[in-house]
Design a protein around this motif. Structure first.
Motif, mmCIF file in Angstrom:
data_model
loop_
_atom_site.group_PDB
_atom_site.id
_atom_site.type_symbol
_atom_site.label_atom_id
_atom_site.label_comp_id
_atom_site.label_asym_id
_atom_site.label_seq_id
_atom_site.Cartn_x
_atom_site.Cartn_y
_atom_site.Cartn_z
ATOM 1 N N THR A 6 0.983 -1.539 -0.033
ATOM 2 C CA THR A 6 -0.502 0.073 -0.120
ATOM 3 C C THR A 6 0.613 1.209 0.272
ATOM 4 O O THR A 6 1.725 1.271 -0.042
ATOM 5 C CB THR A 6 -1.007 -0.284 1.470
ATOM 6 N N THR A 7 0.358 2.514 -0.269
ATOM 7 C CA THR A 7 0.994 3.438 -0.009
ATOM 8 C C THR A 7 0.449 4.927 0.207
ATOM 9 O O THR A 7 -1.189 4.635 -0.490
ATOM 10 C CB THR A 7 1.232 3.777 -1.564
ATOM 11 N N PRO A 89 11.548 7.864 -8.405
ATOM 12 C CA PRO A 89 11.254 5.848 -7.932
ATOM 13 C C PRO A 89 11.628 5.479 -6.961
ATOM 14 O O PRO A 89 12.368 6.025 -6.222
ATOM 15 C CB PRO A 89 11.668 5.587 -8.492
ATOM 16 N N VAL A 90 10.330 4.183 -6.186
ATOM 17 C CA VAL A 90 11.312 4.101 -4.745
ATOM 18 C C VAL A 90 11.131 2.443 -5.173
ATOM 19 O O VAL A 90 10.391 1.932 -5.527
ATOM 20 C CB VAL A 90 10.176 4.943 -3.756
ATOM 21 N N GLN A 91 12.246 1.895 -4.893
ATOM 22 C CA GLN A 91 12.975 0.408 -4.734
ATOM 23 C C GLN A 91 13.121 -0.107 -3.756
ATOM 24 O O GLN A 91 13.836 0.749 -2.923
ATOM 25 C CB GLN A 91 13.986 0.564 -6.204
ATOM 26 N N ARG A 98 4.160 -12.285 2.749
ATOM 27 C CA ARG A 98 2.998 -12.280 3.989
ATOM 28 C C ARG A 98 2.734 -11.138 4.828
ATOM 29 O O ARG A 98 1.857 -10.840 5.436
ATOM 30 C CB ARG A 98 3.050 -13.646 4.345
ATOM 31 N N GLU A 99 4.145 -10.138 4.189
ATOM 32 C CA GLU A 99 4.008 -8.504 5.618
ATOM 33 C C GLU A 99 2.824 -7.708 4.314
ATOM 34 O O GLU A 99 2.876 -7.589 3.041
ATOM 35 C CB GLU A 99 4.813 -8.782 5.671
ATOM 36 N N HIS A 100 2.918 -6.605 5.188
ATOM 37 C CA HIS A 100 2.357 -5.616 4.673
ATOM 38 C C HIS A 100 3.238 -4.705 4.618
ATOM 39 O O HIS A 100 4.558 -4.353 5.695
ATOM 40 C CB HIS A 100 1.220 -5.004 5.613
ATOM 41 N N TYR A 101 3.701 -4.386 3.222
ATOM 42 C CA TYR A 101 4.754 -3.474 3.076
ATOM 43 C C TYR A 101 3.371 -2.304 2.570
ATOM 44 O O TYR A 101 3.457 -2.004 1.845
ATOM 45 C CB TYR A 101 5.479 -3.603 1.602
ATOM 46 N N HIS A 102 4.022 -0.810 3.252
ATOM 47 C CA HIS A 102 3.258 0.073 3.453
ATOM 48 C C HIS A 102 4.373 1.441 3.342
ATOM 49 O O HIS A 102 5.210 1.212 3.823
ATOM 50 C CB HIS A 102 2.782 0.798 4.294
ATOM 51 N N VAL A 103 4.329 1.662 2.162
ATOM 52 C CA VAL A 103 5.671 2.654 1.458
ATOM 53 C C VAL A 103 5.133 3.613 1.194
ATOM 54 O O VAL A 103 4.718 4.622 -0.606
ATOM 55 C CB VAL A 103 5.998 2.145 -0.151
ATOM 56 N N PRO A 104 4.827 5.106 1.960
ATOM 57 C CA PRO A 104 4.196 6.291 2.137
ATOM 58 C C PRO A 104 5.843 7.060 1.264
ATOM 59 O O PRO A 104 7.050 6.958 1.246
ATOM 60 C CB PRO A 104 4.308 6.293 3.210
ATOM 61 N N PRO A 109 7.976 20.830 -3.270
ATOM 62 C CA PRO A 109 8.905 21.721 -4.180
ATOM 63 C C PRO A 109 10.457 20.728 -4.171
ATOM 64 O O PRO A 109 10.541 20.217 -5.917
ATOM 65 C CB PRO A 109 8.539 22.490 -5.258
ATOM 66 N N GLY A 110 10.482 20.671 -3.392
ATOM 67 C CA GLY A 110 12.074 19.895 -3.367
ATOM 68 C C GLY A 110 12.533 19.325 -3.309
ATOM 69 O O GLY A 110 13.742 18.702 -3.238
ATOM 70 N N GLY A 111 12.242 18.422 -2.556
ATOM 71 C CA GLY A 111 12.887 17.373 -2.636
ATOM 72 C C GLY A 111 11.131 16.266 -1.886
ATOM 73 O O GLY A 111 10.227 16.126 -2.243
ATOM 74 N N TYR A 112 12.001 14.756 -1.743
ATOM 75 C CA TYR A 112 10.386 13.743 -0.996
ATOM 76 C C TYR A 112 11.510 13.107 -0.365
ATOM 77 O O TYR A 112 12.232 13.336 0.321
ATOM 78 C CB TYR A 112 10.141 12.990 -2.043
ATOM 79 N N SER A 113 10.350 12.221 0.840
ATOM 80 C CA SER A 113 11.278 11.639 1.627
ATOM 81 C C SER A 113 10.057 10.276 1.687
ATOM 82 O O SER A 113 9.083 10.029 1.248
ATOM 83 C CB SER A 113 10.957 11.980 3.365
ATOM 84 N N THR A 114 11.020 8.764 2.074
ATOM 85 C CA THR A 114 9.938 8.741 2.463
ATOM 86 C C THR A 114 10.276 6.863 3.616
ATOM 87 O O THR A 114 11.790 7.475 4.044
ATOM 88 C CB THR A 114 9.668 7.033 0.598
ATOM 89 N N TYR A 115 9.982 6.054 3.873
ATOM 90 C CA TYR A 115 9.788 5.090 5.102
ATOM 91 C C TYR A 115 9.246 4.475 4.412
ATOM 92 O O TYR A 115 8.018 4.369 4.083
ATOM 93 C CB TYR A 115 10.070 5.572 6.226
ATOM 94 N N ARG A 116 9.809 3.055 5.503
ATOM 95 C CA ARG A 116 9.062 1.872 4.953
ATOM 96 C C ARG A 116 7.725 1.920 6.368
ATOM 97 O O ARG A 116 8.055 2.450 7.956
ATOM 98 C CB ARG A 116 8.931 0.180 5.555
ATOM 99 N N GLY A 117 6.457 2.202 7.074
ATOM 100 C CA GLY A 117 5.679 2.226 7.153
ATOM 101 C C GLY A 117 4.888 1.342 7.379
ATOM 102 O O GLY A 117 4.963 0.862 7.311
ATOM 103 N N SER A 118 3.487 1.394 8.599
ATOM 104 C CA SER A 118 2.722 0.736 9.220
ATOM 105 C C SER A 118 0.796 0.324 8.515
ATOM 106 O O SER A 118 0.795 1.051 7.534
ATOM 107 C CB SER A 118 2.366 0.434 10.430
#
Length: 118
Positions: A6-7, A89-91, A98-104, A109-118
Motif C-alpha cells: 500500500t501507499t 522512483p522508490v525501489q 505475507r507481510e504488509h509493505y506500506h511505502v508512503p 517542490p524541492g524534495g521528498y522523503s519515504t520510509y517503510r510505514g505500517s
C-alpha cells in the motif's frame, strides 16, 4: 495474515494529501528489467483505494513504485520555477509475501522523503 503493498502521498508544502497522483508499481524481472504490474491514482485522502498488490499477487522480489509528482504539481498550479521533481522512483525488496509493505511518500517542490510505514 495475507501480504499487501500500500501507499499514500502527502504534500508537506501544503499540509494536505496529494490528490490524483498517478502511481505505477513495477516488478524487477530476472533479467533486471522492470515489468509494469499495476497503475493507480491517489484518492482525496492521498491513498490508493485498493492495495497495489495483495494476497496471491504478492511475490518475493524487488519492486519499484513510481510516483508521478510533476503532473500533480502542474495540475494543481503548484508549479515552481524551475520544475525539479517529475517522477519519484522508490525501489524496495519484498522478502516475505505475507507481510504488509506500506511505502508512503512525503513530497515538497524541492524534495521528498519515504520510509517503510505500517
Amino acid at each position: 495474515m495475507s501480504g499487501k503493498i500500500t501507499t499514500h502521498v502527502l504534500d508537506i508544502s501544503t499540509g494536505r494529501p496529494a490528490v490524483n497522483v498517478v502511481i505505477e508499481l513495477w516488478r524487477m524481472k530476472e533479467t533486471n528489467q522492470l515489468e509494469k504490474v499495476k497503475e493507480s491514482r491517489t484518492n482525496d485522502d492521498g491513498r490508493v483505494t485498493k492495495p497495489l498488490l495483495e494476497d496471491n499477487e504478492m511475490q518475493v522480489g524487488t519492486y519499484q513504485i513510481q510516483f508521478h509528482v510533476g503532473d500533480y504539481y502542474r495540475e494543481n498550479n503548484l508549479n515552481q520555477d524551475p520544475q525539479f521533481l517529475e517522477v519519484v522512483p522508490v525501489q524496495f525488496l519484498v522478502s516475505n509475501e505475507r507481510e504488509h509493505y506500506h511505502v508512503p511518500l512525503l513530497i515538497a517542490p524541492g524534495g521528498y522523503s519515504t520510509y517503510r510505514g505500517s
